[in-house]
Every structure is written in C-alpha cells, then in structure tokens.
Design an enzyme around this catalytic site. Structure first.
Site, short mmCIF file in Angstrom:
data_model
loop_
_atom_site.label_atom_id
_atom_site.label_comp_id
_atom_site.label_asym_id
_atom_site.label_seq_id
_atom_site.Cartn_x
_atom_site.Cartn_y
_atom_site.Cartn_z
N PHE A 245 -0.52 -0.19 -0.04
CA PHE A 245 -1.28 0.85 -0.72
C PHE A 245 -2.41 1.43 0.13
O PHE A 245 -3.37 1.98 -0.39
CB PHE A 245 -1.85 0.34 -2.05
CG PHE A 245 -0.87 -0.47 -2.85
CD1 PHE A 245 0.25 0.13 -3.39
CD2 PHE A 245 -1.06 -1.83 -3.05
CE1 PHE A 245 1.16 -0.61 -4.12
CE2 PHE A 245 -0.15 -2.57 -3.78
CZ PHE A 245 0.97 -1.96 -4.32
N GLY A 471 7.43 -1.75 0.31
CA GLY A 471 7.84 -1.91 -1.07
C GLY A 471 8.33 -0.63 -1.69
O GLY A 471 8.74 -0.60 -2.85
N ALA A 514 9.35 8.80 4.30
CA ALA A 514 10.68 9.15 3.78
C ALA A 514 11.20 10.43 4.42
O ALA A 514 12.33 10.48 4.91
CB ALA A 514 10.63 9.29 2.26
N ARG A 631 13.46 17.53 -2.44
CA ARG A 631 14.70 16.80 -2.70
C ARG A 631 14.39 15.32 -2.91
O ARG A 631 13.68 14.70 -2.12
CB ARG A 631 15.64 16.98 -1.51
CG ARG A 631 17.04 16.41 -1.72
CD ARG A 631 17.87 16.65 -0.47
NE ARG A 631 19.27 16.37 -0.67
CZ ARG A 631 20.20 16.44 0.28
NH1 ARG A 631 19.84 16.82 1.51
NH2 ARG A 631 21.46 16.17 0.04
N ILE A 632 14.93 14.75 -3.97
CA ILE A 632 14.72 13.34 -4.27
C ILE A 632 15.87 12.54 -3.66
O ILE A 632 17.03 12.71 -4.04
CB ILE A 632 14.65 13.11 -5.79
CG1 ILE A 632 13.55 13.99 -6.41
CG2 ILE A 632 14.39 11.64 -6.09
CD1 ILE A 632 12.16 13.76 -5.85
N LYS A 636 16.23 6.36 -8.44
CA LYS A 636 15.87 5.03 -8.95
C LYS A 636 14.60 4.51 -8.29
O LYS A 636 13.64 4.12 -8.97
CB LYS A 636 17.03 4.06 -8.72
CG LYS A 636 16.87 2.73 -9.43
CD LYS A 636 18.15 1.92 -9.33
CE LYS A 636 18.08 0.66 -10.18
NZ LYS A 636 19.36 -0.10 -10.14
N GLY A 705 8.29 13.75 -0.13
CA GLY A 705 7.56 12.47 -0.20
C GLY A 705 6.90 12.25 -1.54
O GLY A 705 6.42 13.19 -2.18
N GLY A 707 5.05 8.86 -2.48
CA GLY A 707 4.23 7.66 -2.64
C GLY A 707 2.89 7.89 -3.31
O GLY A 707 2.43 7.08 -4.11
N GLU A 708 2.23 9.00 -2.98
CA GLU A 708 0.86 9.20 -3.46
C GLU A 708 0.78 9.96 -4.80
O GLU A 708 -0.08 9.69 -5.62
CB GLU A 708 0.04 9.98 -2.42
CG GLU A 708 0.34 9.67 -0.97
CD GLU A 708 -0.08 8.30 -0.52
OE1 GLU A 708 -1.01 7.75 -1.10
OE2 GLU A 708 0.55 7.79 0.43
#
Length: 743
Positions: A245, A471, A514, A631-632, A636, A705, A707-708
């Site tokens: 993090f 993670g 990513a 784009r994902i 999941k 991306g 994460g944030e």
C-alpha cells in the site's frame, strides 16, 4: 479462449492457500540466525551510552551491532537515496549517534534463535542526551514553508499548480460561498505481513536478500550503495508480498540491518520488525486543509481556493500534489492553490494508497457537498452542473472520461433518486439513515519497463519481469496477457517476478504496473511472433510465405493469417523445422508522452450510513462504487482491488488515526488493537461497477490501472452521508461518536 477481460482466478492462489508461497521471513537458509532491533525511546537528541555488557553474557548471543562497531557503510548521505526518495538527507540506520525520531533503530542483537535475541535485547542499557522536539503539526502551522507553484516546464510535479483567473475576487463576488477547514490525521499502513529481510550470506561473499518490498531493483541499488558492494554481488528476492500500500516503495531499515549482520558474522541473518516497530516507518501525512468555493445561484462554480499544510520530517521534504485535484475535477475559470509542509521530529512521511488524492479529494468532495446544501441543489446535480471534459489546469481534453456514466450507473444501482434531501429525514426504525456521494479521480500512469519471454517448442512460455506482485494480482494478469499474445492456454504460462536479476522494472505503485507490464508483454510477444514468422515462412510450401508481421497472429498453438486462420502452421512445427527448441526475446517498452491529452481514471461513490440516534454508533450499510478505468484486464481481481479500497475508505472515514503523545513524541497506539481498522462486522454490502471506457489512445491495450482509485472519494461520501443522517457536519477524520455529540 480470450483471457484478457475474463474473470480469472489467481494463478498464485493455490501456492498462497497451501503455504507453498514463501515470504521474506519464511525462507530458511542453512545456519540461519536472528536479529532483534532496539529502537530509541526519545524523539530527538543523541546517544550518550549503549551498554551491552549484560547482553553478551547471554548464551546464544552472537553480537550486538551499533554505530560504534558495525561494518563499514557509506558516509555519503546521497548514497541512501532510493528511486522514490524525496529531497533531503535520507535516514542512515546505525550511522551515528544522532536521534532523529522516536522508534529509530539504534542497535541490533543477533542470536542463534529469535527468542534469545528478543530477550537479550531487553537487557541493553541506553542513555541519551535528550533534545527539544516538536511532533504537533499545529505548532508548525505558521512557520511551515510554502511550496512554489509549478513552473511552465512542470519540473516539480508535486508543487501546487499555477493559479488561473482571479480567484479571490471571484469568490468575494459569488452569490453563494462556502469556507471550511478539513483535518486528516496521520495514518499508518498496517499491512498483514511485517517488514522482514532474510540476508543469505553466500560463500563467495555475495548477498541474496529476501525482502518485503514493492521494488526489488530499487532495494538492490540502495543496498549495494549503502553497504559499498558491487551491484552484481547483491540480489534481492521478493516473489510474494503480504500487502504494501505504499509502505514498501522505499527500502526499510531492516534490510540494511540484516545485510550488515550477515557481512559481520558471515552467516545468514533474518530481521523481522515487530508490529510496534512498524509505526517507526513512513505514514500518510497529517493534513490541515482549507477549501473555499464560490458559485452562482444556479450552481456554476466561480472560484476554487484550496490551501493545505502537510507533515514531513526534519531531514527530508516529502510531499505530494495535495491541492491540484480541486482545480482539476470541475469547470471553473478562477482557481488558486497553496501548499505548505511542516517539518516535525518524526520519521519521514510517505506514500499511502492514492497519496494526495485520498486526502485532497476528501476535503474537496465534502466542500462540494456543503456547497450543494447551501445552494439547495442535489449533490449529484451540482457535480453534473460543474462537469468538465477537459483538464482544467491545462485545457487538454481527456483521452477518455466516462464519469457521467459512472454517476448514472452508480446512482441507479444505489437508488439515489429516492433520497430525501432534508437532514434527519430518513429512518430505519431507531436508526437515522444518511445517503452521501462523492467523486473519485486518479492519474492513469505508465512507466518504462522490460519483459522477457521464453517460448519452448512444446508450447509452454515463461514470462519474466522484475516487477512485484503486492497482492494486486500481477502474476495473474501477466499470465493472462501472455496467454492471449502467444495464443496459448493459461496453464501453459509460467510467470517469474520479484527478482532483481530479471528484466528492468520500476517499483510497483501509483497504479502503473498493470498497464506498463501488460503492454511490455505485448511488445515482447511481437518480437516472438516475428521470429516465429521468420521460421514458418522458410518452410517448404509455407502458407504464410510473403506475409508480414501485422498480417499474422498466434492462436491455439499456431501462427496463422489474420485474414484466413486456416492458413497456419503450428508453433511446434515451425520451431522444429527451424531447428530451435527455444525462442527467447527481451524487449523494453517506453510510452510516448502525450502532450495533447490528459489521462485519468474516475469514479462515483455512493454510501449509506445508519446511525443509532441514542448511541451515535455509525454503520456503513451500503456502498456503490462505479469506476471508469479503461480496459479491465480481469474483472475478478479488479473488483477485489476496488472492494479493498472501499474497505480502507471506511477505515479512513470512521476508524483510522495514529495518536501521538507530543510530550514524548511517541505513537501511543502502535498496535492493531488500539489503531482501529475495519473488521468483518464493519463491512456490509459493497457493489462494484466497471463502466465501459475504451481508450486506445493511452496505450495499445487501452489499460489505465485500478490500485488507487478504489479509496478516493469513499471517506467523503461517508462523511456526507453522516451529515445527511444527523445534520451534524464533521470535518476532522475519523468521524467518531463523540464528534457527533458536539453542539
């Protein structure tokens, strides 16, 4: 099968749940010994005496390292700068007798077992010359130096943006004005995995260090400079990480202590920090922010002014772009920003998930809610009224921005249209019910990276990069993208990462890995495809003869024509005919800087709280987060990222606060019993929506991306919901029941 975009389970999941995945404190080299860290009990001063005589009498104790007897380390403080270090003179563990912060490492006891090391550490006697200290940001407010606005070249990306228009004049003339001061306390990361390093002393004098880090090559460069070793003599390994993090972006001091002890004893040494010692590392800086908004009666923004004071240490100047988010999100011709940093006798603050955005957007979005109340306008309507298709700082259009659809889909899923705007008007039995919303924004970043792919004739491929998986699911997306690019089954892909000897990668942070590594894989896969085409084209009567790279693809274990998939040759046949068993390619990918467009990710967060009217207990019963992020790659793992961000946002709003006794300059709640974080009972219904946002201009795969963005806006949405439920506006986090009782 197409793997990109498919909801795929983690390829490393089995290793993690069975214990096969080994973390930094779990590898067991032969002859391993253990170190226990002794930390200072004052915030500022000097070491007067360290008496280790009783320690050395304990059976099993091998040595006690201090600044007086440790192996030689670099005297140049700039050698201690890592890839993400701020300006200043970085902390140098065990360098001299100066004490810069409470909890500073001052000695390392090394023993045959951890228990003996910990017991022996309790016998060390330390005397100090205590100096005056300041750890309270409010005592530094007036003298905190201001940062200069960024210049035209953008040399300091973290400085406040240049002002535009005449904000003060426009604010004074506005029909409706809002002024508010918002407080965010120091917050600590508290990942599950403690910071640990296992330094393996190789027989040739080299070190292999298993370290908890978000950047193995960053640590490798740092350790080799500090310990004055050849870079090739230091290898850093971090194949698995139990949460970072942002706390693992910079090398933490235990990696140097483990390395020093290994060199001194010529043995393998493990050093694991205690949970309490984790509070002597970086943290989200405390912030005091003032927001002033002026608007016409119809909600058109006329002025935005945002001032912030944030915390740093006395020896480094850490700061991020705290105030610029206010001038970025909404259309407004007049804006002004100021940012001051307050140096305190604490360890340097650092990045924590969505640094600056989580805190700066919290203040902005609470202020927007207060402005909506003053205007008598629905908070969502106000945001749509002020919507901007351009970056307000520079006027650049966004490469993609589907925030309107985030608002629409999020509001529909939440049921926002049923909201009664009056505070205290909605109830569920004895509970007051409040609904709040906020906008989230983050940067869509990408960084230079290198990837190696080795393809074998039996249809298996190994993809490798020095990046980390903290993670977030990097193992899985690397496997997915490689499988698609090479036309192979997912189970035929092996991923190697977290090793400093692998191809170049920056630290994993900022939501940039990513997009960067996925496009890096695509670049290297092109080189593999080119080599395969060369082999296939030379086969007798080749159906691919005369075709160029852009006209072929890899699919189902074959290289085939894009126009006619029936024209193809199996990878195995092409390699066998070419007389090769293995194709290996390594390529670097750089992303051209786009001077014409702005790149961001956005979200709309809707929150429901229920508050016991008599006890003041707050429950966040529902959250809907609608996210537009290009784009994902994997819905999941992506959904898990947003869920985790929302949970942390709940913690930020209602629980998290590092409490410092300013008399001693010491953290009082340095444990996860008294430093409150959300637990299972605090989390109820969370719905994640990914809004379609194709964006081929940002990179070839259209990735931004995630994460944030998950945490940004969550605390504000909850704070706004608390106001709607109670009619009490709380501007200092966390929101606790005593604050709801204020008159």
């Amino acid at each position: 099968m197409t793997y990109i975009g498919a909801a795929t389970s983690r390829v490393d999941g089995l290793a993690k749940v069975t214990g096969a995945a080994k973390y930094a404190a779990e590898v067991r080299p032969a002859g391993l010994v253990h170190g226990a860290v002794i930390t200072s009990t004052i915030a500022r001063g000097q070491l007067k005496r360290i008496d280790v005589s009783e320690v050395l009498k304990v059976k099993g104790v091998l040595d006690v390292l201090t600044h007086l007897n440790r192996p030689e380390i670099s005297a140049d403080d700039q050698s201690y700068k890592d890839d993400v270090a701020p300006d200043g003179s970085p902390f140098r563990p065990l360098y001299d007798d100066r004490i810069l912060f409470d909890g500073q490492p001052i000695a390392l006891v090394v023993a045959e077992t951890l228990e003996v090391a910990q017991y022996a550490a309790s016998l060390v006697q330390v005397e100090y010359d205590r100096g005056p200290h300041i750890t309270d940001v409010h005592r530094r407010m007036k003298e905190a130096p201001a940062l200069e606005p960024t210049d035209a070249t953008g040399a300091d990306a973290y400085a406040p943006p240049n002002p535009r228009g005449a904000a003060e004049k426009a604010f004074a003339a506005a029909d409706v004005r809002h002024q508010g001061e918002y407080h965010v306390p120091i917050e600590h990361h508290n990942p599950i995995e403690l910071f640990a390093s296992t330094a393996v002393f190789e027989g040739n004098g080299k070190l292999t260090i298993y370290d908890k880090t978000q950047g193995v090559q960053n640590v490798q460069r740092y350790v080799s400079r500090v310990l004055k070793m050849k870079p090739e003599d230091v290898r850093i390994m971090s194949p698995f990480m139990g949460g970072g993090f942002g706390s693992g972006l910079r090398p933490q001091y235990q990696v140097i202590l483990a390395g020093l002890a290994a060199l001194a004893l010529k043995r393998s040494v493990r050093v694991v920090l205690t949970r309490q010692q984790m509070y002597g590392l970086g943290y989200r800086p405390a912030m005091v922010q003032r927001i002033e908004l002026g608007a016409k009666a119809d909600g058109t923004l006329e002025a935005v002014m945002h001032d912030a004071v944030t915390v740093t240490s006395q020896y480094e100047r850490f700061y991020r772009q705290e105030t610029g988010w206010s001038g970025l999100l909404y259309r407004c011709d007049n804006a002004k920003y100021a940012h001051r940093i307050a140096p305190l006798d604490l360890v340097t603050s650092c990045d924590m998930r969505a640094p600056s955005a989580a805190t700066g957007v919290y203040a902005l979005e609470c202020a927007m809610d207060e402005l909506a109340v003053a205007l008598g306008i629905d908070p969502l309507e106000l945001r749509l009224k002020c919507y901007s298709d351009r970056d307000q700082h520079n006027g650049k259009p966004y490469s993609s921005k589907n925030l309107r659809e985030c608002y629409h889909q999020g509001a529909e899923a939440f049921g926002w249209g049923k909201r009664n705007p009056e505070p205290r008007s909605m109830r569920d039995g004895s509970d007051l019910v409040g609904w709040g919303m906020a906008t989230g924004v983050w940067e869509a970043l990408q960084v230079p990276i290198a990837v190696r792919i080795a393809l074998t004739s039996n249809g298996h491929a190994e993809v490798s990069c020095a990046t980390s998986d903290i993670g977030t699911g990097t193992y899985t997306i690397m496997a997915q993208v490689t499988a698609d690019m090479l036309g192979l089954p997912l189970e035929n892909i092996t991923v190697k990462l977290g090793d400093s000897t692998l191809p170049q990668s920056p630290v994993e942070g900022g939501s940039w890995i990513a997009a960067s590594v996925a496009n890096g894989i695509a670049t290297t896969a092109d080189a593999v495809r080119r080599e395969l085409l060369g082999l296939a084209s030379k086969m007798p009567d080749s159906p691919l003869a005369g075709l160029v790279l852009e006209e072929v693809k890899l699919a189902d274990g074959k290289i085939v024509s894009q126009q006619d998939p029936a024209r193809g040759i199996s990878i195995a046949d092409a390699m066998r005919h070419g007389g090769v068993d293995r194709i290996e390619q390594e390529k670097a990918t750089r992303f051209a800087k786009d001077e014409t467009q702005a790149h961001n990710v956005h979200s709309a967060v809707f929150a429901e709280v229920k508050i016991d009217e008599e006890l003041g207990i707050i429950r966040v019963t529902r959250v809907v987060s609608a996210v537009a992020a290009g784009r994902i790659l994997n819905p999941k793992t992506a959904s898990s990222q947003i869920l985790g961000g929302v949970v942390w946002g709940i913690g930020m709003a209602l629980h998290e606060e590092t409490l410092i006794d300013h008399g001693f300059g010491r953290v009082m709640n340095a444990n996860i019993a008294e430093y409150h974080v959300p637990v299972n009972a605090d989390i109820h219904d969370i719905k994640v929506i990914f809004v379609d946002e194709p964006d081929q201009s940002i990179n070839r795969l259209g990735i931004k991306g995630l994460g944030e963005i998950g945490i940004v806006g969550v605390a504000a949405a909850i704070a706004n919901a608390v106001y709607h439920a109670t009619g009490t506006r709380v501007r200092d986090l966390p929101i606790t029941l005593d604050k709801l009782d204020r008159p």
